[in-house]
Design a protein around this motif. Structure first.
Motif, PDB file in Angstrom:
ATOM      1  N   GLU A  62       0.830  -1.198   0.000  1.00  0.00           N
ATOM      2  CA  GLU A  62       0.000   0.000   0.000  1.00  0.00           C
ATOM      3  C   GLU A  62       0.869   1.255   0.000  1.00  0.00           C
ATOM      4  OE1 GLU A  62      -3.430   2.239   2.671  1.00  0.00           O
ATOM      5  OE2 GLU A  62      -2.515   0.384   3.406  1.00  0.00           O
ATOM      6  N   GLU A  63       1.919   1.264   0.829  1.00  0.00           N
ATOM      7  CA  GLU A  63       2.816   2.425   0.867  1.00  0.00           C
ATOM      8  C   GLU A  63       3.512   2.614  -0.485  1.00  0.00           C
ATOM      9  OE1 GLU A  63       5.489   1.813   4.112  1.00  0.00           O
ATOM     10  OE2 GLU A  63       3.911   1.999   5.629  1.00  0.00           O
ATOM     11  N   GLU A  64       3.920   1.524  -1.092  1.00  0.00           N
ATOM     12  CA  GLU A  64       4.581   1.600  -2.395  1.00  0.00           C
ATOM     13  C   GLU A  64       3.617   2.130  -3.452  1.00  0.00           C
ATOM     14  OE1 GLU A  64       6.411  -1.568  -5.566  1.00  0.00           O
ATOM     15  OE2 GLU A  64       6.735  -1.956  -3.428  1.00  0.00           O
ATOM     16  N   TYR A  65       2.387   1.635  -3.446  1.00  0.00           N
ATOM     17  CA  TYR A  65       1.394   2.101  -4.424  1.00  0.00           C
ATOM     18  C   TYR A  65       1.018   3.560  -4.186  1.00  0.00           C
ATOM     19  CZ  TYR A  65       0.797  -2.746  -5.905  1.00  0.00           C
ATOM     20  OH  TYR A  65       0.994  -4.023  -6.381  1.00  0.00           O
ATOM     21  N   ARG A  66       0.980   3.989  -2.935  1.00  0.00           N
ATOM     22  CA  ARG A  66       0.654   5.386  -2.647  1.00  0.00           C
ATOM     23  C   ARG A  66       1.748   6.329  -3.159  1.00  0.00           C
ATOM     24  NH1 ARG A  66      -3.628   6.641   0.782  1.00  0.00           N
ATOM     25  NH2 ARG A  66      -4.557   4.826   1.785  1.00  0.00           N
ATOM     26  N   LYS A  67       2.991   5.856  -3.182  1.00  0.00           N
ATOM     27  CA  LYS A  67       4.074   6.666  -3.734  1.00  0.00           C
ATOM     28  C   LYS A  67       3.921   6.816  -5.243  1.00  0.00           C
ATOM     29  CE  LYS A  67       7.509   5.312  -0.291  1.00  0.00           C
ATOM     30  NZ  LYS A  67       8.749   4.542  -0.072  1.00  0.00           N
ATOM     31  N   ILE A  68       3.472   5.748  -5.888  1.00  0.00           N
ATOM     32  CA  ILE A  68       3.365   5.730  -7.346  1.00  0.00           C
ATOM     33  C   ILE A  68       2.069   6.372  -7.821  1.00  0.00           C
ATOM     34  CG2 ILE A  68       3.208   4.213  -9.357  1.00  0.00           C
ATOM     35  CD1 ILE A  68       4.908   2.183  -7.786  1.00  0.00           C
ATOM     36  N   GLN A  69       0.969   6.100  -7.143  1.00  0.00           N
ATOM     37  CA  GLN A  69      -0.355   6.541  -7.590  1.00  0.00           C
ATOM     38  C   GLN A  69      -0.889   7.644  -6.690  1.00  0.00           C
ATOM     39  OE1 GLN A  69      -2.739   3.040  -7.371  1.00  0.00           O
ATOM     40  NE2 GLN A  69      -1.718   2.018  -9.074  1.00  0.00           N
ATOM     41  N   THR A  70      -1.743   8.467  -7.260  1.00  0.00           N
ATOM     42  CA  THR A  70      -2.453   9.472  -6.492  1.00  0.00           C
ATOM     43  C   THR A  70      -3.745   8.843  -5.996  1.00  0.00           C
ATOM     44  OG1 THR A  70      -1.568  11.168  -7.936  1.00  0.00           O
ATOM     45  CG2 THR A  70      -3.427  11.776  -6.544  1.00  0.00           C
ATOM     46  N   VAL A  71      -3.971   8.921  -4.704  1.00  0.00           N
ATOM     47  CA  VAL A  71      -5.140   8.284  -4.116  1.00  0.00           C
ATOM     48  C   VAL A  71      -6.017   9.357  -3.517  1.00  0.00           C
ATOM     49  CG1 VAL A  71      -5.936   6.616  -2.412  1.00  0.00           C
ATOM     50  CG2 VAL A  71      -3.776   6.239  -3.600  1.00  0.00           C
ATOM     51  N   HIS A  72      -7.306   9.302  -3.850  1.00  0.00           N
ATOM     52  CA  HIS A  72      -8.288  10.228  -3.295  1.00  0.00           C
ATOM     53  C   HIS A  72      -9.266   9.437  -2.441  1.00  0.00           C
ATOM     54  CE1 HIS A  72      -6.908  13.494  -5.817  1.00  0.00           C
ATOM     55  NE2 HIS A  72      -6.937  12.678  -6.866  1.00  0.00           N
ATOM     56  N   ASP A  73      -9.713  10.071  -1.374  1.00  0.00           N
ATOM     57  CA  ASP A  73     -10.687   9.438  -0.494  1.00  0.00           C
ATOM     58  C   ASP A  73     -12.062   9.564  -1.142  1.00  0.00           C
ATOM     59  OD1 ASP A  73     -12.057   8.305   1.560  1.00  0.00           O
ATOM     60  OD2 ASP A  73     -11.582   9.849   3.055  1.00  0.00           O
ATOM     61  N   SER A  74     -12.656   8.462  -1.555  1.00  0.00           N
ATOM     62  CA  SER A  74     -13.930   8.496  -2.263  1.00  0.00           C
ATOM     63  C   SER A  74     -15.109   8.744  -1.321  1.00  0.00           C
ATOM     64  CB  SER A  74     -14.155   7.184  -3.019  1.00  0.00           C
ATOM     65  OG  SER A  74     -14.218   6.116  -2.123  1.00  0.00           O
ATOM     66  N   SER A  75     -14.897   8.668  -0.039  1.00  0.00           N
ATOM     67  CA  SER A  75     -15.995   8.911   0.889  1.00  0.00           C
ATOM     68  C   SER A  75     -16.229  10.422   1.104  1.00  0.00           C
ATOM     69  CB  SER A  75     -15.713   8.235   2.236  1.00  0.00           C
ATOM     70  OG  SER A  75     -14.582   8.839   2.838  1.00  0.00           O
ATOM     71  N   GLN A  76     -15.250  11.247   0.735  1.00  0.00           N
ATOM     72  CA  GLN A  76     -15.394  12.702   0.859  1.00  0.00           C
ATOM     73  C   GLN A  76     -15.917  13.271  -0.460  1.00  0.00           C
ATOM     74  OE1 GLN A  76     -14.821  14.350   3.696  1.00  0.00           O
ATOM     75  NE2 GLN A  76     -14.215  12.438   4.686  1.00  0.00           N
ATOM     76  N   PRO A  77     -16.807  14.240  -0.392  1.00  0.00           N
ATOM     77  CA  PRO A  77     -17.296  14.847  -1.636  1.00  0.00           C
ATOM     78  C   PRO A  77     -16.172  15.636  -2.321  1.00  0.00           C
ATOM     79  CG  PRO A  77     -18.200  15.974   0.281  1.00  0.00           C
ATOM     80  CD  PRO A  77     -17.444  14.788   0.787  1.00  0.00           C
ATOM     81  N   ASP A  78     -16.197  15.594  -3.611  1.00  0.00           N
ATOM     82  CA  ASP A  78     -15.165  16.287  -4.401  1.00  0.00           C
ATOM     83  C   ASP A  78     -15.474  17.774  -4.408  1.00  0.00           C
ATOM     84  OD1 ASP A  78     -13.036  16.755  -5.995  1.00  0.00           O
ATOM     85  OD2 ASP A  78     -13.959  16.029  -7.845  1.00  0.00           O
TER      86      ASP A  78
END
Length: 81
Positions: A62-78
């Motif tokens: 997960e830490e490795e993927y978070r470095k590579i990819q941008t992750v947004h919290d889908s539970s928060q409204p955009d």
């Protein structure tokens, strides 16, 4: 020796032998039950270590993927739109 004393002696001896055999059997069965508990505990500890290793591996991925990819919290409204 009278018949009554012989019967009493035989009954006492057979009772004592029966008690010794019963106690011996009870000790053996208790020992095997305790050993089975130890084996069960060892298996549970092994499974726990495996699960912990899997969790740590997933955490590192997960830490490795978070470095590579941008992750947004889908539970928060955009709020960008």
């Amino acid at each position: 020796m009278s018949t009554a004393s012989r019967i009493t002696l035989a009954t006492t001896l057979s009772s004592a032998i029966g008690i010794v055999i019963f106690v011996h059997y009870a000790q053996k069965s208790e020992k095997s039950a305790m050993h089975a508990g130890v084996l069960r505990d060892m298996e549970q500890q092994k499974v726990k270590r495996e699960r912990l290793a899997d969790f740590e591996m997933q955490k590192q991925l997960e830490e490795e993927y978070r470095k590579i990819q941008t992750v947004h919290d889908s539970s928060q409204p955009d709020t960008a739109t």
